[in-house]
Design an enzyme around this catalytic site. Structure first.
Site, PDB file in Angstrom:
ATOM      1  N   ASN A 170       0.818  -1.217   0.000  1.00 55.59           N
ATOM      2  CA  ASN A 170       0.000   0.000   0.000  1.00 55.59           C
ATOM      3  C   ASN A 170       0.853   1.269   0.000  1.00 55.59           C
ATOM      4  O   ASN A 170       1.653   1.486   0.910  1.00 55.59           O
ATOM      5  CB  ASN A 170      -0.899  -0.025   1.253  1.00 55.59           C
ATOM      6  N   HIS A 184     -15.129  -4.677  10.019  1.00 60.41           N
ATOM      7  CA  HIS A 184     -14.725  -3.369  10.550  1.00 60.41           C
ATOM      8  C   HIS A 184     -15.941  -2.485  10.765  1.00 60.41           C
ATOM      9  O   HIS A 184     -16.508  -1.959   9.801  1.00 60.41           O
ATOM     10  CB  HIS A 184     -13.862  -2.644   9.522  1.00 60.41           C
ATOM     11  N   GLU A 231      -5.016  -4.776  19.256  1.00 62.10           N
ATOM     12  CA  GLU A 231      -4.039  -4.971  18.172  1.00 62.10           C
ATOM     13  C   GLU A 231      -3.048  -3.828  18.081  1.00 62.10           C
ATOM     14  O   GLU A 231      -3.421  -2.665  18.289  1.00 62.10           O
ATOM     15  CB  GLU A 231      -4.839  -5.092  16.868  1.00 62.10           C
ATOM     16  N   GLU A 272       0.878  -7.250  11.489  1.00 64.65           N
ATOM     17  CA  GLU A 272       0.464  -7.019  10.098  1.00 64.65           C
ATOM     18  C   GLU A 272       1.577  -6.394   9.267  1.00 64.65           C
ATOM     19  O   GLU A 272       1.571  -6.505   8.053  1.00 64.65           O
ATOM     20  CB  GLU A 272      -0.819  -6.167  10.028  1.00 64.65           C
ATOM     21  N   ARG A 332      -0.509 -11.599  13.468  1.00 65.14           N
ATOM     22  CA  ARG A 332      -1.339 -11.001  12.418  1.00 65.14           C
ATOM     23  C   ARG A 332      -0.731 -11.078  11.013  1.00 65.14           C
ATOM     24  O   ARG A 332      -1.314 -10.597  10.045  1.00 65.14           O
ATOM     25  CB  ARG A 332      -1.553  -9.518  12.752  1.00 65.14           C
ATOM     26  N   HIS A 370      -3.960 -10.590   8.762  1.00 63.33           N
ATOM     27  CA  HIS A 370      -4.323  -9.271   8.257  1.00 63.33           C
ATOM     28  C   HIS A 370      -5.196  -9.443   7.006  1.00 63.33           C
ATOM     29  O   HIS A 370      -4.893 -10.268   6.150  1.00 63.33           O
ATOM     30  CB  HIS A 370      -3.010  -8.560   7.902  1.00 63.33           C
ATOM     31  N   ASP A 423      -6.166  -3.425   1.238  1.00 66.11           N
ATOM     32  CA  ASP A 423      -4.951  -3.322   0.420  1.00 66.11           C
ATOM     33  C   ASP A 423      -4.337  -4.699   0.140  1.00 66.11           C
ATOM     34  O   ASP A 423      -3.383  -4.799  -0.621  1.00 66.11           O
ATOM     35  CB  ASP A 423      -3.922  -2.378   1.050  1.00 66.11           C
ATOM     36  N   GLU A 471      -9.157 -11.448   9.487  1.00 65.24           N
ATOM     37  CA  GLU A 471      -9.739 -10.126   9.226  1.00 65.24           C
ATOM     38  C   GLU A 471     -10.390 -10.130   7.836  1.00 65.24           C
ATOM     39  O   GLU A 471      -9.840 -10.688   6.885  1.00 65.24           O
ATOM     40  CB  GLU A 471      -8.643  -9.059   9.270  1.00 65.24           C
TER      41      GLU A 471
HETATM   42  O1  KDG Z   1      -2.220  -0.445   4.527  1.00 67.20           O
HETATM   43  C1  KDG Z   1      -2.470  -0.249   5.878  1.00 67.20           C
HETATM   44  C2  KDG Z   1      -3.676  -1.023   6.318  1.00 67.20           C
HETATM   45  O2  KDG Z   1      -3.572  -2.342   5.908  1.00 67.20           O
HETATM   46  C3  KDG Z   1      -3.848  -0.970   7.802  1.00 67.20           C
HETATM   47  O3  KDG Z   1      -3.953   0.338   8.235  1.00 67.20           O
HETATM   48  C4  KDG Z   1      -5.088  -1.718   8.202  1.00 67.20           C
HETATM   49  O4  KDG Z   1      -4.418  -1.718  10.485  1.00 67.20           O
HETATM   50  C5  KDG Z   1      -5.069  -2.204   9.603  1.00 67.20           C
HETATM   51  C6  KDG Z   1      -5.889  -3.370   9.884  1.00 67.20           C
HETATM   52  O5  KDG Z   1      -5.820  -3.822  11.017  1.00 67.20           O
HETATM   53  O6  KDG Z   1      -6.580  -3.820   8.991  1.00 67.20           O
HETATM   54 MG    MG Z   2      -4.208  -3.163  12.101  1.00 61.56          MG
END
Ligand code: KDG
Ligand code: MG
Length: 402
Positions: A37, A122, A236, A262, A283, A312, A316, A339
């Site tokens: 990303n 989310h 997280e 992540e 993650r 994750h 993106d 997720e």
């Molecule tokens: O590119 C950054 C995102 O993947 C991130 O900000 C998303 O923190 C994130 C999540 O937990 O999905």
């Molecule tokens: Mg995150």
């Protein structure tokens, strides 16, 4: 068997994705995701200029050897650009192997450990009321687990808030947007949000929250303690994990489960956290850490210490990563949660896939391979657009962790 061609496809059906397609002399091809990303073209160049020339003529069945060749053989190991390129190759090769075997990928990995993959969605809103409503919408859609993020009074453009829609895309501008952060205000606010959520919906659903690297270990420990009555599934990325030892302090003060990883690239980023049992969930996902071949090693290490996976799955990570992760999740014995931040319809059309959501779970499908393809003609209609993640600044202008 030989690799005859490989190419990188960059497309922007609502957001940018970098995809690798590897072709073979047997007519079977494989697809891998290489999206990083805000730095997409760096990985595209790494693949096109430095990896693809080496791949031509190699035997695509030698997944492990090719992985080692790209990791050890580059001399310059690790890092997000390198490891995403390695992941794209690795995933495309697993896709080819599974297609050749006529099996869905999870079968090659060892078969099912579960019927379906529990995901979290989310939910977010500008304030407590909107966020509580958004969580209710996810509950109505059947989700068993929901991440809750809310605008914080006095903080401009708080992390994770989309302005009322169910889709959230942080890479929102051609140059980084400036957002705000205030630790004191957040520490005041977040416990109130979860108190309200538990008062409204009870304790049957899993609730999660992302600190997005913004707290110090002491502040993270404080928040973890304050949230204990609300029994979160996890907190997280509470503090940046370059210093893995920092998690010891958080751990000593709270029993709220902790998740991180992540932005990790390899097992080395997670090794101390796992071996010292300083986290509960790892993650790291397929595209972040060198594909199936390496994520499997991380999960196996984690399993020795009762650390579970929580891949994750933000937007993106392309549907190619989502599909592959779902096969991984279907197999991995120490699965925790996945997720699932849904892609837009445009993205789903460019990447036809056979995974589907039902009643809080994702199902990976039975198509041979990882089950995700790319419609190249459609992809070509969405050219790359520069898009960056935001930065964060404190009230006095100091740069903070976004
Ligand atoms: O590119 C950054 C995102 O993947 C991130 O900000 C998303 O923190 C994130 C999540 O937990 O999905
Ligand atoms: Mg995150």
């Amino acid at each position: 068997m030989k690799i005859t061609a490989a190419r990188v496809i960059v497309t922007c059906p609502g957001r940018n994705f970098v995809t690798l397609k590897i072709e073979t002399d047997q007519g079977v091809y494989g697809i891998g995701d290489a999206t990083l990303n805000g730095r997409e073209l760096a990985v595209a160049s790494y693949l096109t200029d430095h990896v693809i020339p080496c791949l031509i003529g190699m035997d695509p069945q030698r997944i492990e050897d090719i992985w080692q060749y790209l990791y050890r053989g580059a001399y310059w190991r690790r890092g997000p650009v390198t490891m995403r390129a390695v992941a794209a190759v690795d995933v495309a090769l697993w896709d080819i192997k599974a297609k050749m075997a006529g099996m869905p990928l999870y079968q090659l990995l060892g078969g099912r450990s579960r019927d379906a993959v529990m995901v979290y969605g989310h939910a977010n809103g500008a304030d407590i009321e909107q966020t509580v409503d958004a969580v209710g919408q996810y509950i109505d859609m059947g989700y068993k687990a929901i991440r809750a993020q809310s605008g914080v009074p006095g903080v401009e453009k708080a992390y994770g808030v989309s302005g009322g829609t169910l889709h959230y895309e942080p890479a929102d501008a051609a140059l980084p947007t400036v957002t705000g952060w205030d630790t004191r205000k957040s520490l005041n606010f977040v416990p109130k949000l979860f108190e309200k959520l538990r008062d409204t919906y009870g304790f049957d659903h899993h609730l999660l929250h992302d600190g997005h690297h913004r707290y110090t270990p002491q502040e993270a420990a404080n928040l973890g303690k304050m949230l204990e009555p609300f029994q979160l599934f996890w907190l997280e990325d509470m503090t940046p994990a370059e210093n893995q030892e920092a998690f010891r302090l958080i751990r000593q003060h709270t029993v709220t489960p902790l998740a991180v990883g992540e932005i990790f690239n390899t097992i080395w980023d997670a090794k101390d956290l796992i071996q010292n049992q300083l986290i509960d969930y790892i993650r790291t996902t397929i595209v972040g850490a060198g594909g199936v071949t390496h994520l499997r090693r991380i999960a196996d290490l984690a399993s020795l210490y009762q650390v579970r996976t929580g891949c994750h799955g933000a937007t993106d990570l392309s549907p190619v990563t989502m599909g592959t992760a779902l096969h991984f999740d279907t197999w991995v014995p120490n699965f925790g949660i996945q997720e699932y931040m849904r892609h837009t319809d445009e993205t789903d059309a460019v990447f036809p896939h056979d995974y589907h959501f039902h009643d809080g779970y994702l199902h990976c499908g039975e198509t041979p391979g990882h089950g995700v393809d790319i419609d190249e003609d459609l992809a070509a209609r969405y050219p790359y657009k520069p898009a960056y993640l935001p930065v964060a600044r404190l009230a006095d202008g100091q740069l903070w962790n976004w």
